[in-house]
Design a protein around this motif. Structure first.
Motif, PDB file in Angstrom:
ATOM      1  N   PHE A  36     -19.697  14.177  12.576  1.00  0.00           N
ATOM      2  CA  PHE A  36     -20.007  12.785  12.806  1.00  0.00           C
ATOM      3  C   PHE A  36     -21.046  12.056  13.239  1.00  0.00           C
ATOM      4  CE2 PHE A  36     -15.330  13.469  11.567  1.00  0.00           C
ATOM      5  CZ  PHE A  36     -15.054  12.150  11.394  1.00  0.00           C
ATOM      6  N   THR A  37     -21.807  11.209  13.157  1.00  0.00           N
ATOM      7  CA  THR A  37     -22.378  10.480  13.777  1.00  0.00           C
ATOM      8  C   THR A  37     -22.397   9.335  14.138  1.00  0.00           C
ATOM      9  OG1 THR A  37     -25.557   9.749  13.585  1.00  0.00           O
ATOM     10  CG2 THR A  37     -23.807   9.893  11.288  1.00  0.00           C
ATOM     11  N   VAL A  38     -23.733   8.934  15.523  1.00  0.00           N
ATOM     12  CA  VAL A  38     -23.321   6.814  15.763  1.00  0.00           C
ATOM     13  C   VAL A  38     -24.001   6.354  14.592  1.00  0.00           C
ATOM     14  CG1 VAL A  38     -23.004   5.616  17.797  1.00  0.00           C
ATOM     15  CG2 VAL A  38     -22.183   7.610  17.712  1.00  0.00           C
ATOM     16  N   LEU A  39     -23.290   5.279  13.880  1.00  0.00           N
ATOM     17  CA  LEU A  39     -23.846   4.272  13.389  1.00  0.00           C
ATOM     18  C   LEU A  39     -24.615   3.120  13.516  1.00  0.00           C
ATOM     19  CD1 LEU A  39     -21.962   4.389  10.091  1.00  0.00           C
ATOM     20  CD2 LEU A  39     -23.928   5.733  10.502  1.00  0.00           C
ATOM     21  N   GLY A  40     -23.610   2.438  14.708  1.00  0.00           N
ATOM     22  CA  GLY A  40     -23.795   1.284  15.484  1.00  0.00           C
ATOM     23  C   GLY A  40     -22.900   1.115  16.900  1.00  0.00           C
ATOM     24  N   LEU A  41     -23.176   0.031  17.490  1.00  0.00           N
ATOM     25  CA  LEU A  41     -22.083  -0.927  18.605  1.00  0.00           C
ATOM     26  C   LEU A  41     -22.537  -2.370  18.360  1.00  0.00           C
ATOM     27  CD1 LEU A  41     -20.745  -0.176  20.810  1.00  0.00           C
ATOM     28  CD2 LEU A  41     -23.177  -0.340  22.389  1.00  0.00           C
ATOM     29  N   SER A  42     -21.243  -2.486  19.048  1.00  0.00           N
ATOM     30  CA  SER A  42     -21.223  -4.126  18.625  1.00  0.00           C
ATOM     31  C   SER A  42     -20.278  -4.655  19.967  1.00  0.00           C
ATOM     32  CB  SER A  42     -21.119  -4.712  17.937  1.00  0.00           C
ATOM     33  OG  SER A  42     -19.582  -4.942  16.706  1.00  0.00           O
ATOM     34  N   VAL A  43     -20.833  -5.335  20.826  1.00  0.00           N
ATOM     35  CA  VAL A  43     -20.037  -5.700  21.716  1.00  0.00           C
ATOM     36  C   VAL A  43     -19.678  -7.212  22.157  1.00  0.00           C
ATOM     37  CG1 VAL A  43     -19.844  -5.962  24.316  1.00  0.00           C
ATOM     38  CG2 VAL A  43     -20.611  -3.481  23.016  1.00  0.00           C
ATOM     39  N   ASP A  44     -18.323  -8.115  21.744  1.00  0.00           N
ATOM     40  CA  ASP A  44     -18.170  -9.030  22.264  1.00  0.00           C
ATOM     41  C   ASP A  44     -18.072  -9.421  24.527  1.00  0.00           C
ATOM     42  OD1 ASP A  44     -18.142  -9.371  19.547  1.00  0.00           O
ATOM     43  OD2 ASP A  44     -16.110  -9.307  19.165  1.00  0.00           O
ATOM     44  N   ASN A  45     -18.213 -10.446  24.051  1.00  0.00           N
ATOM     45  CA  ASN A  45     -17.957 -10.724  25.827  1.00  0.00           C
ATOM     46  C   ASN A  45     -19.254  -9.345  26.957  1.00  0.00           C
ATOM     47  OD1 ASN A  45     -17.797 -12.690  27.663  1.00  0.00           O
ATOM     48  ND2 ASN A  45     -15.630 -12.109  27.658  1.00  0.00           N
ATOM     49  N   GLY A  46     -19.847  -9.233  26.152  1.00  0.00           N
ATOM     50  CA  GLY A  46     -20.758  -8.149  27.577  1.00  0.00           C
ATOM     51  C   GLY A  46     -21.770  -7.325  27.027  1.00  0.00           C
ATOM     52  N   GLN A  47     -22.098  -6.608  27.026  1.00  0.00           N
ATOM     53  CA  GLN A  47     -22.862  -5.189  27.047  1.00  0.00           C
ATOM     54  C   GLN A  47     -23.483  -4.359  26.777  1.00  0.00           C
ATOM     55  OE1 GLN A  47     -26.304  -6.831  29.630  1.00  0.00           O
ATOM     56  NE2 GLN A  47     -26.751  -9.087  28.312  1.00  0.00           N
ATOM     57  N   GLY A  48     -23.785  -3.809  25.798  1.00  0.00           N
ATOM     58  CA  GLY A  48     -23.218  -2.304  26.004  1.00  0.00           C
ATOM     59  C   GLY A  48     -24.641  -1.287  24.965  1.00  0.00           C
ATOM     60  N   ASP A  49     -24.321   0.112  25.398  1.00  0.00           N
ATOM     61  CA  ASP A  49     -25.527   1.095  25.035  1.00  0.00           C
ATOM     62  C   ASP A  49     -24.705   2.183  24.776  1.00  0.00           C
ATOM     63  OD1 ASP A  49     -27.908   1.952  24.014  1.00  0.00           O
ATOM     64  OD2 ASP A  49     -28.800   2.321  25.949  1.00  0.00           O
ATOM     65  N   TRP A  50     -24.845   3.121  24.299  1.00  0.00           N
ATOM     66  CA  TRP A  50     -24.741   4.469  23.485  1.00  0.00           C
ATOM     67  C   TRP A  50     -26.031   5.233  23.795  1.00  0.00           C
ATOM     68  CZ3 TRP A  50     -26.421   7.531  19.495  1.00  0.00           C
ATOM     69  CH2 TRP A  50     -26.966   6.743  18.590  1.00  0.00           C
ATOM     70  N   SER A  51     -25.025   6.950  24.332  1.00  0.00           N
ATOM     71  CA  SER A  51     -26.214   8.100  24.291  1.00  0.00           C
ATOM     72  C   SER A  51     -25.725   8.775  23.986  1.00  0.00           C
ATOM     73  CB  SER A  51     -27.100   8.260  25.715  1.00  0.00           C
ATOM     74  OG  SER A  51     -25.573   8.127  26.521  1.00  0.00           O
ATOM     75  N   ILE A  52     -26.204   9.817  23.470  1.00  0.00           N
ATOM     76  CA  ILE A  52     -25.079  11.189  22.762  1.00  0.00           C
ATOM     77  C   ILE A  52     -25.558  12.184  24.079  1.00  0.00           C
ATOM     78  CG2 ILE A  52     -25.356  12.979  21.523  1.00  0.00           C
ATOM     79  CD1 ILE A  52     -26.367  11.272  18.326  1.00  0.00           C
ATOM     80  N   GLU A  53     -24.420  13.037  24.259  1.00  0.00           N
ATOM     81  CA  GLU A  53     -24.538  13.765  25.396  1.00  0.00           C
ATOM     82  C   GLU A  53     -23.603  15.068  25.052  1.00  0.00           C
ATOM     83  OE1 GLU A  53     -22.248  12.561  28.797  1.00  0.00           O
ATOM     84  OE2 GLU A  53     -24.388  11.234  29.209  1.00  0.00           O
ATOM     85  N   GLY A  54     -23.769  16.370  24.305  1.00  0.00           N
ATOM     86  CA  GLY A  54     -23.592  17.411  24.092  1.00  0.00           C
ATOM     87  C   GLY A  54     -22.296  16.666  22.684  1.00  0.00           C
TER      88      GLY A  54
END
Length: 713
Positions: free
Chosen positions: A672-690
């Motif tokens: 599996f791999t992350v394709l994207g992120l959306s956040v309503d009423n806030g802000q977000g970010d993601w990162s891979i850790e192992g």
């Protein structure tokens, strides 16, 4: 008439469940108090042996009914239990050394926990003698409100046994006032700040109000509710004059509280918090005791006196109406919504039972007078919260919402260890009889000790009161407190007799002096024994497993608490109440670190005395799964409002404190791999850790919606 449709008695009968067998459907059923509590479809073409009723073999006092089932050759059968809406899974014994103490939030079914407890009927059902497994990961609710649990059992020629224990807590464990069909305590999570260990009696009105403002600013948004004044506000003499009343003394504040009770409650409420008050059963005025007809007097006419209680009210209806009812009614009218009623242990044991020793009243009369005092208080405060303090007695059951299960705490290790040990000892009563209160947590203690105490209180859902001056709350401690607010609504998932084979002390007296036993013997443990050198296991009190379940998710929070030094060890997954055949992803909360995936056992590091390790243990599947969060020690029964997975899109509805950010970790299987992120009423970010993905959410409002999309390689 169909047995399952029979009328349920207002008080469940202490009587056997009756059976029925339908020849056409081959269905064996047992009926009790208007419900078909057990249904077993018998296999066709196989001779079955079953007990119709108890036949007298185990019908005794307290009442036990034993049923059994056997077949001429092994068969698998699905057994359905139908109980009241307030039924839970329960291991029918307490944890042993090496086993986790079991708790539950939600209504999960726990691996190996071979019992069900119907709280509203005080009925315990347990089974033995055959391999079995749960058919569903939770207890379900039917349209009629009843609870349904199902198990699959491998039954052979050796009988599979079912035991029914009616009025279990009331008769078998001797809590005779436990009548949940008549009254249930307020079992909401409770958290607040208490003034006692912060200021003791050296407290003024300004201290309470400034503390309330600090508590509101830093902890209200995280779920803390109460500010409770504890001692130091009342006049020195109770009553103030020989012809006065107990009520008048308590309803007046001393010179340190110039605005009176009204000023205090309104000031606390202006901070958005609820006011709580310490009350006490003492009488200290010797002239009043000598002249009044409301105090118990000995054969010579002199008032009897007991340690910590002073003189003893006779608790007759007339005395309660004159001295006690106006006291609690007045405090309630001032606006207090939380009452800590102290010294009641001394009222019954050092007061009323002194009268028994003198031959003035009987034991039954002493108990009745004690109950009358507490019932009077409860009646006058109405819906306000009532904490019974201190000492655990059967006599407070049915009256108090919470009960202090430990002696006075403070920032020392013996006191904190006492809180941890007594929480373990009394866990079988928690949210069954009342909410357990291990006394306030002093967060100014050394950091690891404070972390252990507050983590256990929050995870077990015990009454959580912190008690320090605001200047003791540095940034690190503020962060730690927030991670434990609010406490959970955890219920015990094990039951059995009280264990009195280890000491309950935090300190003791030798030749008149209080000593810290740890200073006399640094290896002395909460058990009263020294652990073997290199002991790899988890002695009782050191290992907990809180099984968490929401509508969308099931996981376990395992806690290791070093009430004595714990060696590096291998933790057997089955000892947590988890299926060892499954694979689990494990996350360390306080280290904020992923530990890896494990089956059968989890390697754990050494813990110094006083420290703890809190781990999320989540079953993994063939898709990404939410593993843990930074927001709450439960990882996360608090901020995750809803979770869903739909065709590669994982959606989280989250609650948060505006202006803050929290991290959420996913275990992500290979492929599996992350394709994207959306956040309503806030802000977000993601990162891979192992093997994990860390999602960081910045809250701009109280709720936000995060959508993390995954693709497959």
């Amino acid at each position: 008439m169909n047995q399952s449709m029979r009328h349920a008695a207002a008080e469940p009968p202490i009587a056997q469940a009756n059976h029925s067998w339908d020849e056409e459907t081959n269905l064996l059923q047992y009926h009790y108090n208007g419900r078909t509590i057990i249904s077993i479809p018998l296999p066709e073409g196989v001779k079955a042996y079953y007990r119709r009723v108890s036949d007298g073999n185990l019908q005794t006092s307290p009442f036990v009914q034993q049923l059994y089932l056997a077949f001429e050759r092994p068969q698998r059968v699905r057994v359905t239990f139908e109980l009241s809406e307030d039924a839970i899974n329960m291991r029918p014994r307490r944890a042993a050394d090496g086993e986790a103490i079991l708790g539950q939030s939600g209504r999960p079914t726990i691996y190996g926990a071979n019992g069900l407890y119907d709280v509203l009927q005080d009925l315990l059902i347990d089974w033995h003698g055959a391999d079995w497994r749960w058919a569903c990961d939770r207890i379900r609710t039917q349209d009629n409100g009843n609870a349904i649990a199902e198990i699959d059992v491998e039954v052979g020629v050796t009988p599979w046994i079912i035991n029914l224990r009616m009025h279990y807590y009331r008769k078998h464990l001797n809590f005779s006032y436990h009548k949940p069909w008549e009254w249930r305590p307020n079992l909401k999570p409770v958290s607040g700040w208490c003034s006692w260990e912060a200021y003791r009696r050296d407290i003024e009105e300004a201290d309470v109000l400034s503390s309330a403002r600090f508590i509101s600013d830093h902890f209200k948004a995280y779920g803390l509710e109460y500010v409770q004044l504890d001692d130091g506000f009342q006049p020195s003499l109770i009553p103030q004059s020989a012809d006065g009343t107990v009520a008048e003394a308590w309803l007046r504040t001393n010179e340190k509280f110039p605005s009176g009770h009204e000023g205090l409650t309104s000031g606390i409420k202006e901070c958005g918090l609820q006011p709580g008050i310490w009350t006490n059963a003492v009488v200290t005025n010797p002239d009043f005791a000598a002249l009044s007809d409301s105090c118990i007097k000995d054969q010579e006419g002199s008032p009897i006196k007991g340690k910590w209680i002073g003189y003893v009210l006779d608790c007759t209806p007339e005395t309660l109406a004159r001295h006690v009812a106006p006291y609690y009614r007045g405090m309630n009218e001032f606006g207090y919504t939380y009452f800590k009623t102290d010294a009641i242990r001394h009222l019954i044991y050092d007061g009323l039972h002194e009268a028994v020793k003198e031959g003035l009243i009987s034991n039954d009369e002493a108990e009745a007078k004690f109950r009358a005092f507490l019932a009077c208080a409860k009646e006058q405060i109405g819906d306000a919260y009532l904490l019974s303090c201190w000492g655990v007695f059967s006599e407070v059951v049915g009256l108090a919402d919470a009960c202090r299960i430990a002696t006075d705490s403070n920032p020392s290790w013996p006191a904190i260890r006492m809180q941890l040990v007594e929480t373990a000892r009394w866990f079988h009563t928690h949210r069954i009889l009342f909410l357990n209160d291990p006394d306030h947590v002093c967060v100014r203690a050394p950091m690891e000790w404070a972390k252990s105490a507050i983590s256990l209180v929050a995870l077990t859902g015990s009454l959580l009161m912190i008690s320090d001056k605001p200047e003791n709350y540095d940034d690190e401690r503020i962060h730690m407190i927030r991670r434990n607010l609010p406490p959970l609504s955890t219920v015990t998932a094990e039951t059995g007799a009280l264990d009195i084979n280890y000491p309950a002390f935090a300190w003791t007296h030798v030749q008149g002096y209080a000593i810290d036993l740890d200073k006399a013997d640094q290896q002395h443990t909460g058990h009263g024994h020294k652990p073997p050198v290199g002991h790899p296991g988890h002695p009782f009190t050191t290992l907990w497993a809180i099984h968490m379940q929401t509508t969308d998710r099931t996981w376990c929070v395992a806690g290791r608490f070093a009430t004595e030094p714990l060696q590096a060890s291998v933790l057997e997954i089955a000892q947590l109440g988890l299926n060892p055949a499954r694979e689990y992803a494990v996350f360390d909360f306080w280290q904020q670190q992923y530990m890896g995936r494990y089956t059968e056992s989890i390697p754990c590091h050494e813990l110094e005395v006083g420290s703890c390790q809190i781990m999320a243990v989540c079953p993994v599947d063939h898709k990404p799964v939410l593993l843990a969060s930074s927001r709450h020690v439960s990882m996360d029964a608090i901020s995750v409002l809803h979770e869903s997975w739909d065709n590669g899109l994982h959606t989280l509805k989250l609650a948060g404190v505006p202006g803050t950010s929290e991290n959420y970790w996913y275990y992500v299987p290979a492929g599996f791999t992350v394709l994207g992120l959306s956040v309503d009423n806030g802000q977000g970010d993601w990162s891979i850790e192992g093997e994990t993905v860390k999602l960081t959410i910045c809250f701009t409002g109280e709720e936000t919606l995060s959508k993390l999309s995954f693709g497959q390689l």
